[in-house]
Design an enzyme around this catalytic site. Structure first.
Site, PDB file in Angstrom:
ATOM      1  CB  ILE A 124      -0.780   6.693   0.766  1.00  0.00           C
ATOM      2  CG1 ILE A 124       0.491   7.347   1.311  1.00  0.00           C
ATOM      3  CG2 ILE A 124      -1.457   5.867   1.860  1.00  0.00           C
ATOM      4  CD1 ILE A 124       0.225   8.393   2.387  1.00  0.00           C
ATOM      5  CB  CYS A 125      -2.820   1.895  -1.963  1.00  0.00           C
ATOM      6  SG  CYS A 125      -2.076   2.111  -3.584  1.00  0.00           S
ATOM      7  CG  LEU A 126      -5.915   4.225   3.916  1.00  0.00           C
ATOM      8  CD1 LEU A 126      -5.429   2.915   4.540  1.00  0.00           C
ATOM      9  CD2 LEU A 126      -5.564   5.393   4.839  1.00  0.00           C
ATOM     10  CG  ASN A 140      -1.912  -1.108   1.238  1.00  0.00           C
ATOM     11  OD1 ASN A 140      -1.523  -2.257   1.409  1.00  0.00           O
ATOM     12  ND2 ASN A 140      -3.181  -0.808   1.060  1.00  0.00           N
ATOM     13  CD1 TRP A 145      -6.916  -1.001  -0.177  1.00  0.00           C
ATOM     14  CD2 TRP A 145      -5.418  -0.793  -1.801  1.00  0.00           C
ATOM     15  NE1 TRP A 145      -6.252  -2.193  -0.267  1.00  0.00           N
ATOM     16  CE2 TRP A 145      -5.320  -2.096  -1.264  1.00  0.00           C
ATOM     17  CE3 TRP A 145      -4.559  -0.441  -2.846  1.00  0.00           C
ATOM     18  CZ2 TRP A 145      -4.414  -3.041  -1.729  1.00  0.00           C
ATOM     19  CZ3 TRP A 145      -3.654  -1.390  -3.304  1.00  0.00           C
ATOM     20  CH2 TRP A 145      -3.591  -2.663  -2.748  1.00  0.00           C
TER      21      TRP A 145
END
Length: 357
Positions: free
Chosen positions: A125-127, A118, A133
């Site tokens: 940032i993968c969230l 992530n 995300w």
């Protein structure tokens, strides 16, 4: 400064504070219109500050900026039980003019390392809460900055980050273990980068954190390299596994490169300078402990081999007797019965049986 003093200084570092210098912030050059003090965005950010000031977990520290209330910097201390333990992970955030209708935008200070599915090496940032995300999205007027930080700590920097990737199945456990090894190496490299260039407003915190935890980090490096514990699970000698685990040559080679450089980085921040003998003395004691533990594992392995050899000889002996007496059940489970039968028949004395194995 001793470990207890260093830990005390770290605790004195405020978890939340308002500062002025944002010059090295990822979004410092982003020029948005000033936020009007009467706007919904301003009021929401002020509420966020209050929540963060009152409710931050012990392992998250935040700095906001007096002249740029749209900026925020946070550091998360890697949790025990994860490959990130004792590491420091920095994030910069910016509240857009339409906040909280849209989520904050974030950037991870990666130093070019991709240590989590992530967290890209680019800093992306993968969230899900940032709408980057799959999963629960940002809910205006309900989602908060605190939720974002806690999610990064608990859901991203977790025990098995390999499974953060969608569709990876649980039977890829070996790949997860290998990934954790790589993560730990990159976490150690991140420590060295942070000590070379401290993010502004966290200089003292970084130094005191690694003064306090440096010995545990170095011990973990040795313990994982020798296979005394799996990466992420060292806390003390009680964490050692009954048997050593296999350690790949790639991980050993990486730690051979990382360890001496990490030692030098920690030497430079000793209170009395790099010539302070206390860290070197610790490393000497650590090497002795590692050598002693390796010898104990080898001795235990030899003892187990001898026990297994005796057991196999015993099973072989009673297996042959089973054929003689025509027994159909397993030799091991009927060993006691066979022995009693022999004694009853007077075929072999007790000493004779013992001599056979």
């Amino acid at each position: 400064m001793g470990e207890e003093q260093a830990a005390s200084v770290t605790k004195q570092f405020r978890q939340f504070d308002v500062v002025t210098d944002y010059s090295d912030h990822e979004y410092a050059e982003l020029k948005n219109p000033p936020i009007n003090t009467g706007s919904a965005t301003y009021k929401t950010i002020m509420k966020e500050w209050k929540v963060l000031r009152d409710s931050l977990p012990e392992s998250i520290y935040v700095r906001v900026y007096e002249g740029r209330i749209d900026l925020l910097r946070a550091v998360i201390v890697g949790a025990s039980g994860t490959p990130y333990h004792n590491g420091l992970f920095f994030f910069d955030f910016q509240f857009p003019p339409s906040y909280p209708d849209v989520p904050p935008q974030g950037h991870y200070k990666s130093f070019g390392l991709h240590l989590n599915p992530n967290l890209y090496d680019s800093g992306y940032i993968c969230l899900s809460l940032l709408n980057t995300w799959p999963g629960p999205k940002w809910e205006p007027w309900r989602s908060t900055m605190l939720q974002v930080l806690v999610s990064l700590q608990a859901l991203v920097l977790n025990e098995k980050p390999y499974f953060n990737e969608p569709l990876l199945l649980i039977w890829f456990e070996k790949l997860s273990t290998r990934y954790n090894n790589d993560v730990f190496v990159m976490s150690c490299k991140t420590m060295m980068f942070l000590l070379q260039k401290n993010p502004n407003n966290f200089e003292d915190f970084i130094v005191e954190h690694f003064r306090s935890h440096g010995r545990d980090i170095l011990t973990a490096c040795k313990v994982y390299t020798e296979g005394f514990a799996t990466v992420g699970h060292y806390q003390n000698e009680d964490s050692f596994l009954p048997e050593r685990v296999h350690v790949s040559s790639e991980f050993k080679d990486s730690m051979t490169w990382v360890y001496p450089r990490l030692v030098k980085a920690f030497e430079k921040i000793q209170k009395n300078g790099p010539n302070d003998p206390s860290l070197r003395n610790f490393i000497s004691q650590l090497d002795l402990m590692i050598g002693k533990t390796k010898a104990e594992y080898i001795q235990k392995l030899e003892e187990n081999k001898e026990e297994n050899k005796k057991r196999m000889m015993k099973l072989d002996f009673f297996g042959k007797l089973k054929e003689i007496f025509g027994l159909n059940t397993s030799a091991e489970s009927n060993a006691a019965g066979i022995e009693a039968s022999l004694l009853e028949k007077g075929s072999v004395g007790t000493k004779g049986i013992e001599a056979c194995y």
